[in-house]
Design a protein around this motif. Structure first.
Motif, PDB file in Angstrom:
ATOM      1  N   LYS A   1      -8.195  -0.574  -0.536  1.00  0.00           N
ATOM      2  CA  LYS A   1      -9.364   0.223  -0.938  1.00  0.00           C
ATOM      3  C   LYS A   1      -9.539   1.429  -0.027  1.00  0.00           C
ATOM      4  CE  LYS A   1     -12.040  -3.511  -3.078  1.00  0.00           C
ATOM      5  NZ  LYS A   1     -13.277  -4.328  -3.007  1.00  0.00           N
ATOM      6  N   ALA A   2      -9.302   1.223   1.271  1.00  0.00           N
ATOM      7  CA  ALA A   2      -9.440   2.340   2.219  1.00  0.00           C
ATOM      8  C   ALA A   2      -8.416   3.426   1.919  1.00  0.00           C
ATOM      9  CB  ALA A   2      -9.273   1.824   3.643  1.00  0.00           C
ATOM     10  N   ILE A   3      -7.194   3.017   1.590  1.00  0.00           N
ATOM     11  CA  ILE A   3      -6.156   3.995   1.275  1.00  0.00           C
ATOM     12  C   ILE A   3      -6.523   4.785   0.019  1.00  0.00           C
ATOM     13  CG2 ILE A   3      -3.763   4.239   0.487  1.00  0.00           C
ATOM     14  CD1 ILE A   3      -3.072   1.869   2.310  1.00  0.00           C
ATOM     15  N   ARG A   4      -6.981   4.094  -1.010  1.00  0.00           N
ATOM     16  CA  ARG A   4      -7.325   4.801  -2.250  1.00  0.00           C
ATOM     17  C   ARG A   4      -8.487   5.754  -2.046  1.00  0.00           C
ATOM     18  NH1 ARG A   4      -6.628  -0.423  -4.445  1.00  0.00           N
ATOM     19  NH2 ARG A   4      -8.915  -0.644  -4.719  1.00  0.00           N
ATOM     20  N   ALA A   5      -9.485   5.294  -1.275  1.00  0.00           N
ATOM     21  CA  ALA A   5     -10.637   6.179  -1.026  1.00  0.00           C
ATOM     22  C   ALA A   5     -10.224   7.387  -0.204  1.00  0.00           C
ATOM     23  CB  ALA A   5     -11.732   5.401  -0.301  1.00  0.00           C
ATOM     24  N   SER A   6      -9.366   7.206   0.781  1.00  0.00           N
ATOM     25  CA  SER A   6      -8.912   8.323   1.612  1.00  0.00           C
ATOM     26  C   SER A   6      -8.094   9.304   0.792  1.00  0.00           C
ATOM     27  CB  SER A   6      -8.093   7.786   2.781  1.00  0.00           C
ATOM     28  OG  SER A   6      -7.571   8.847   3.563  1.00  0.00           O
ATOM     29  N   GLN A   7      -7.225   8.798  -0.062  1.00  0.00           N
ATOM     30  CA  GLN A   7      -6.408   9.671  -0.902  1.00  0.00           C
ATOM     31  C   GLN A   7      -7.274  10.472  -1.882  1.00  0.00           C
ATOM     32  OE1 GLN A   7      -3.664   6.899  -2.676  1.00  0.00           O
ATOM     33  NE2 GLN A   7      -2.177   7.060  -0.975  1.00  0.00           N
ATOM     34  N   SER A  13     -16.262   8.452   3.509  1.00  0.00           N
ATOM     35  CA  SER A  13     -17.229   7.447   3.969  1.00  0.00           C
ATOM     36  C   SER A  13     -16.897   6.075   3.382  1.00  0.00           C
ATOM     37  CB  SER A  13     -18.647   7.862   3.564  1.00  0.00           C
ATOM     38  OG  SER A  13     -19.018   9.065   4.206  1.00  0.00           O
ATOM     39  N   LEU A  14     -16.510   6.041   2.103  1.00  0.00           N
ATOM     40  CA  LEU A  14     -16.108   4.773   1.481  1.00  0.00           C
ATOM     41  C   LEU A  14     -14.864   4.211   2.169  1.00  0.00           C
ATOM     42  CD1 LEU A  14     -16.613   5.487  -2.338  1.00  0.00           C
ATOM     43  CD2 LEU A  14     -17.934   3.941  -0.889  1.00  0.00           C
ATOM     44  N   ALA A  15     -13.944   5.095   2.545  1.00  0.00           N
ATOM     45  CA  ALA A  15     -12.734   4.643   3.232  1.00  0.00           C
ATOM     46  C   ALA A  15     -13.094   4.019   4.576  1.00  0.00           C
ATOM     47  CB  ALA A  15     -11.779   5.809   3.427  1.00  0.00           C
ATOM     48  N   LYS A  16     -14.071   4.629   5.259  1.00  0.00           N
ATOM     49  CA  LYS A  16     -14.501   4.076   6.547  1.00  0.00           C
ATOM     50  C   LYS A  16     -15.145   2.700   6.367  1.00  0.00           C
ATOM     51  CE  LYS A  16     -15.246   8.572   8.800  1.00  0.00           C
ATOM     52  NZ  LYS A  16     -16.246   9.504   9.392  1.00  0.00           N
ATOM     53  N   VAL A  17     -15.943   2.543   5.314  1.00  0.00           N
ATOM     54  CA  VAL A  17     -16.566   1.231   5.040  1.00  0.00           C
ATOM     55  C   VAL A  17     -15.489   0.193   4.780  1.00  0.00           C
ATOM     56  CG1 VAL A  17     -17.988  -0.060   3.414  1.00  0.00           C
ATOM     57  CG2 VAL A  17     -18.709   2.210   4.186  1.00  0.00           C
ATOM     58  N   ALA A  18     -14.471   0.574   3.983  1.00  0.00           N
ATOM     59  CA  ALA A  18     -13.383  -0.354   3.670  1.00  0.00           C
ATOM     60  C   ALA A  18     -12.617  -0.743   4.930  1.00  0.00           C
ATOM     61  CB  ALA A  18     -12.443   0.270   2.640  1.00  0.00           C
ATOM     62  N   LEU A  19     -12.373   0.259   5.792  1.00  0.00           N
ATOM     63  CA  LEU A  19     -11.670  -0.027   7.042  1.00  0.00           C
ATOM     64  C   LEU A  19     -12.489  -0.943   7.945  1.00  0.00           C
ATOM     65  CD1 LEU A  19     -10.151   3.493   7.770  1.00  0.00           C
ATOM     66  CD2 LEU A  19      -8.904   1.411   7.120  1.00  0.00           C
TER      67      LEU A  19
END
Length: 245
Positions: A78-84, A103-109
């Motif tokens: 999820k973090a990868i998809r949000a970052s991309q 921000s979503l990527a950070k939450v996933a991480l």
């Protein structure tokens, strides 16, 4: 953990028990073995329940750990998809939207790190529980072997006791009748039989003698009769040879 140590301690104590030493100290070995068989059987049943519970708890911990590991991968994806997505939006000049996905990527991480920490913390505990379970299984196998040894010794002891009892009865019976003692009941009975046999032999001999005498007398009577007959014949012949007047 204390309960696991208690189970291990009990199993270790029972499997190290020296049966031969216990038998040497027992006043009644057969009763002691019967009691040991009951104690071991009960202890094995209790240990089996405790080990089954420990294994069940281990499997639950392993399942939770597997879920944590899966969650680490899921939140990482999820973090990868949000970052991309954020990178793509930022390249398109949509900075504010890109910041939202970052921000979503950070939450996933953050979620991924949390599950990683839980998985890392659980791993050594699961390894220790696996080791404990293996020790408990080995202890149960030893206890079952010890129980088989107890039952075998108990059966051997009972058989030996019965054999000794039978031998004692035979010895008592033999000692009560001494066939070499002339004053024993057997010798007196044998002497009576000999006297009876001698009396029967005497009666038979006496009967035989009487019978021989009767035949001898009969034979003598027969000879006398023959003499008388022949005398009569002689007289008749003599009378026939004389001249008539």
């Amino acid at each position: 953990m204390a309960q696991k140590q208690s189970i291990l301690g009990r199993i270790g104590q029972l499997t190290r028990a020296n049966i031969n030493s216990l038998l040497d100290k027992a006043e009644d070995p057969e009763k002691m073995l019967d009691q040991l068989v009951r104690d071991y059987t009960s202890s094995i049943a209790e240990a089996q329940d405790a080990v089954a519970q420990t294994i069940g708890n281990l499997r639950l911990a392993e399942a939770d750990h597997a879920e944590d590991v899966a969650a680490v991968k899921e939140w990482g994806s999820k973090a990868i998809r949000a970052s991309q997505k954020a990178d793509a939006l930022r390249a398109a000049g949509q900075g504010s939207e890109a910041d939202k996905f970052d921000s979503l990527a950070k939450v996933a991480l953050s979620k991924q790190i949390g599950f990683e920490n839980e998985a890392k913390a659980a791993a050594p505990q699961i390894a220790a529980q696996n080791q404990t379970v293996e020790q408990l299984k080995a202890g149960l196998i030893n206890m079952q072997g010890k129980l088989g040894e107890l039952k075998s010794k108990r059966d051997q002891l009972v058989a030996r006791a019965k054999t000794a009892e039978a031998q004692a009865k035979v010895q008592d019976a033999v000692s009560s009748i001494n066939v070499l003692d002339p004053t024993s009941e057997l010798s007196r009975f044998e002497e009576k039989v000999r006297r009876d046999e001698a009396q029967v032999a005497g009666q038979a001999e006496l009967a035989a003698s009487s019978l021989d005498a009767q035949f001898a007398e009969l034979e003598g009577d027969s000879t006398q009769t023959e003499v008388e007959a022949r005398l009569s014949e002689l007289k008749a012949l003599a009378a026939g040879d004389q001249p008539t007047a």
